[in-house]
Design a protein around this motif. Sequence first.
Motif, PDB file in Angstrom:
ATOM      1  N   ALA A 215       0.941  -1.326   0.107  1.00 28.29           N
ATOM      2  CA  ALA A 215      -0.029   0.024   0.018  1.00 28.29           C
ATOM      3  C   ALA A 215       1.078   1.346   0.099  1.00 28.29           C
ATOM      4  CB  ALA A 215      -1.169   0.215   1.331  1.00 28.29           C
ATOM      5  N   HIS A 216       2.025   1.104   0.893  1.00 31.20           N
ATOM      6  CA  HIS A 216       2.820   2.505   1.148  1.00 31.20           C
ATOM      7  C   HIS A 216       3.635   2.640  -0.296  1.00 31.20           C
ATOM      8  CE1 HIS A 216       5.325   5.464   2.655  1.00 31.20           C
ATOM      9  NE2 HIS A 216       6.210   4.846   2.225  1.00 31.20           N
ATOM     10  N   SER A 217       4.021   1.677  -1.017  1.00 29.01           N
ATOM     11  CA  SER A 217       5.145   1.709  -2.038  1.00 29.01           C
ATOM     12  C   SER A 217       4.378   1.930  -3.313  1.00 29.01           C
ATOM     13  CB  SER A 217       5.717   0.334  -2.141  1.00 29.01           C
ATOM     14  OG  SER A 217       6.561   0.167  -1.074  1.00 29.01           O
ATOM     15  N   LEU A 218       3.244   1.512  -3.399  1.00 33.31           N
ATOM     16  CA  LEU A 218       2.261   1.599  -4.516  1.00 33.31           C
ATOM     17  C   LEU A 218       1.713   2.986  -4.362  1.00 33.31           C
ATOM     18  CD1 LEU A 218       0.486  -2.122  -5.118  1.00 33.31           C
ATOM     19  CD2 LEU A 218       2.675  -0.781  -6.460  1.00 33.31           C
ATOM     20  N   SER A 219       1.373   3.500  -3.286  1.00 32.24           N
ATOM     21  CA  SER A 219       0.776   4.784  -3.181  1.00 32.24           C
ATOM     22  C   SER A 219       1.995   5.903  -3.655  1.00 32.24           C
ATOM     23  CB  SER A 219       0.695   5.407  -1.743  1.00 32.24           C
ATOM     24  OG  SER A 219      -0.518   4.305  -1.395  1.00 32.24           O
ATOM     25  N   VAL A 220       3.255   5.660  -3.385  1.00 34.62           N
ATOM     26  CA  VAL A 220       4.290   6.612  -3.675  1.00 34.62           C
ATOM     27  C   VAL A 220       4.306   6.275  -5.344  1.00 34.62           C
ATOM     28  CG1 VAL A 220       6.765   6.916  -3.663  1.00 34.62           C
ATOM     29  CG2 VAL A 220       5.549   6.358  -1.470  1.00 34.62           C
ATOM     30  N   ILE A 221       4.319   5.101  -5.843  1.00 29.19           N
ATOM     31  CA  ILE A 221       4.730   4.670  -7.189  1.00 29.19           C
ATOM     32  C   ILE A 221       3.360   5.336  -7.899  1.00 29.19           C
ATOM     33  CG2 ILE A 221       4.581   2.879  -9.022  1.00 29.19           C
ATOM     34  CD1 ILE A 221       5.964   1.125  -6.922  1.00 29.19           C
ATOM     35  N   HIS A 222       2.139   5.481  -7.612  1.00 31.30           N
ATOM     36  CA  HIS A 222       1.106   6.035  -8.058  1.00 31.30           C
ATOM     37  C   HIS A 222       1.236   7.582  -8.343  1.00 31.30           C
ATOM     38  CE1 HIS A 222      -2.899   6.556  -9.344  1.00 31.30           C
ATOM     39  NE2 HIS A 222      -2.906   7.544  -8.435  1.00 31.30           N
ATOM     40  N   VAL A 223       1.529   8.214  -7.202  1.00 32.64           N
ATOM     41  CA  VAL A 223       1.710   9.573  -7.363  1.00 32.64           C
ATOM     42  C   VAL A 223       2.830  10.297  -8.145  1.00 32.64           C
ATOM     43  CG1 VAL A 223       2.257  11.541  -5.915  1.00 32.64           C
ATOM     44  CG2 VAL A 223       0.761   9.785  -5.078  1.00 32.64           C
ATOM     45  N   GLN A 224       3.963   9.210  -7.848  1.00 33.93           N
ATOM     46  CA  GLN A 224       5.333   9.894  -8.876  1.00 33.93           C
ATOM     47  C   GLN A 224       4.898   9.442 -10.272  1.00 33.93           C
ATOM     48  OE1 GLN A 224       7.648  11.741  -7.883  1.00 33.93           O
ATOM     49  NE2 GLN A 224       6.362  11.847  -5.874  1.00 33.93           N
ATOM     50  N   ALA A 225       4.369   8.171 -10.535  1.00 33.06           N
ATOM     51  CA  ALA A 225       3.982   7.913 -11.923  1.00 33.06           C
ATOM     52  C   ALA A 225       3.166   9.026 -12.724  1.00 33.06           C
ATOM     53  CB  ALA A 225       3.496   6.694 -12.087  1.00 33.06           C
ATOM     54  N   GLY A 226       2.132   9.502 -11.915  1.00 34.24           N
ATOM     55  CA  GLY A 226       1.312  10.716 -12.491  1.00 34.24           C
ATOM     56  C   GLY A 226       2.069  11.670 -12.420  1.00 34.24           C
TER      57      GLY A 226
END
Length: 405
Positions: A215-226
Motif C-alpha cells: 500500500a505504501h510503496s504503490l501509493s508513492v509509485i502511483h503519485v510519482q508516475a502521475g
Amino acid sequence: MDERIRHLGFGHPWLRGGPGAGDGGETSRLPWLSSLLLAVLVLVGTGFAAEGQPDREPLDVFARLLLLAGPALLLLRYRRPVVCVLGVALSVLVYLGAGYPYGPVLITVAVAVFAAIVSGHRRAAWWAIGLLWAGHLLVVHLLYRHLPPSGDAAASWWPEVGVAAWVAAVLVGSELVGMRRERWAHDRRERAAAETRRADEERLRIARELHDVLAHSLSVIHVQAGVGLALLDSDPEQARTALTTVKAASKEALGEVRQVLDTLRTSGAAPRAPAPGLDRLPELAEQAAGAGLAVELAYDGERVPLAPGADLAAFRIVQEALTNVVRHSGSRTARVRVGYGTDRLTLRIDDTGPATGDEAGGSGNGLAGMRERAAALGGAIEAGPRPDGGFRVRASLPLTPKETP
C-alpha cells in the motif's frame, strides 16, 4: 414400534452408528479375524462346558446358530455398535431362555458392550446389558417352570452376586477405556484447532505485512508516475526525478515482499534481513517526500529499544498512516510524534487536510490492520478528524524493552 424405540433412545442416529461409531479407519473395515476367533472359542468352549451340565438342554442346531449369532453380529461392532450390542444381548437371552448350557457365550456380550461404550453409545450398552440381566432373572427365578429344561428348579440368588460383579466389571472397564479414548480425541481436536488458529494468525500477519508494504510503496509509485506523466514533455528533469523515485520505491517494495515470502517458504528459518522499526522513520519520511508529502518527525522522552514485534508494529502503523495521508488528504504536510513514556509508547500522526474525496484505489483495510496490530500487542488505535480540520491517528502500545540474549 419405531416411536417406542426412539423414546427409549435407540432411534436415529444411534441405529446408524452415529458420529461416535468408531475412530479413523475402524468404520471402513469388518473385524473378521477377531470375530472368527470368538466364534471358535464360543463353540468349542460351550461344547466342553455342556459336558459338565447334563441337566441343561443338549446343544442342537438351533443352539449352535444362536452361539454363532453373537460373533456374526460382532462384525458390525464398529459400523453399527448399537445394532450389534442389542442383537448380541437378544441372541444370548434367547439362548439362555431355551435352557442351553452356560458357557463362554457371555464373552460376546462383553465385547459388544465394550465396543458400544468406547464408540460413545453408553445408553445403548447399559440398556442392552440391563435388559439381558433382567431377562436372565425372569428366566431363572420366575419363568423356569414354563421354559426348558423340563423339571428345572428355581436358581439360588447367591450366584447373582457373581453375575452382578461380572456386569459391573464389564461396564466399569468399558467406561474407563471409553473415557480415555474420548480424552485422546478431545486432545487431538484441541491440537488441530490450535494448529488452525496458528495458521490463521500467520496468514493474517503475512496479509497485514503485504498490505502495508504494497500500500505504501504503490501509493508513492502511483503519485510519482502521475507526476512523471504530467511533466514528461514540459519538465523532463522533474519527470526523471519522479521516475527515479518510482524505481527506488518499487525496488524497496520488492525487497520487503521477497523477505515476507522467504519466511513463508522456509518455515522456522530466521529472516535474511532485520524487520523494519522506528529507527527507519527518517527513510520513511524520505519516501513520503518523494510522493510530495513533507513529514516532520518529533520525539518525546528518552528512547528505549523495543521488542521486535512492537518495533515492527509501530513502524507499520506510521507507514500506513502516512500512506493514507498521501491517498486521501489534500495536505502536503504530516507531523509524526513518537512519545516514550514510562510503560507506553505513543504515536501520533497528524495532517491538516482537507480530504480529497478522490478514489485512491485502496482496499479500506488500512485502519483495520493498524487496530489488529495494536490489539495483538495489548495496545489501541484512535483515528478520526481533528477539531481544527485534517485527520489524526493516535496509537498506544506497551513499552516492553527488548529481550537481552
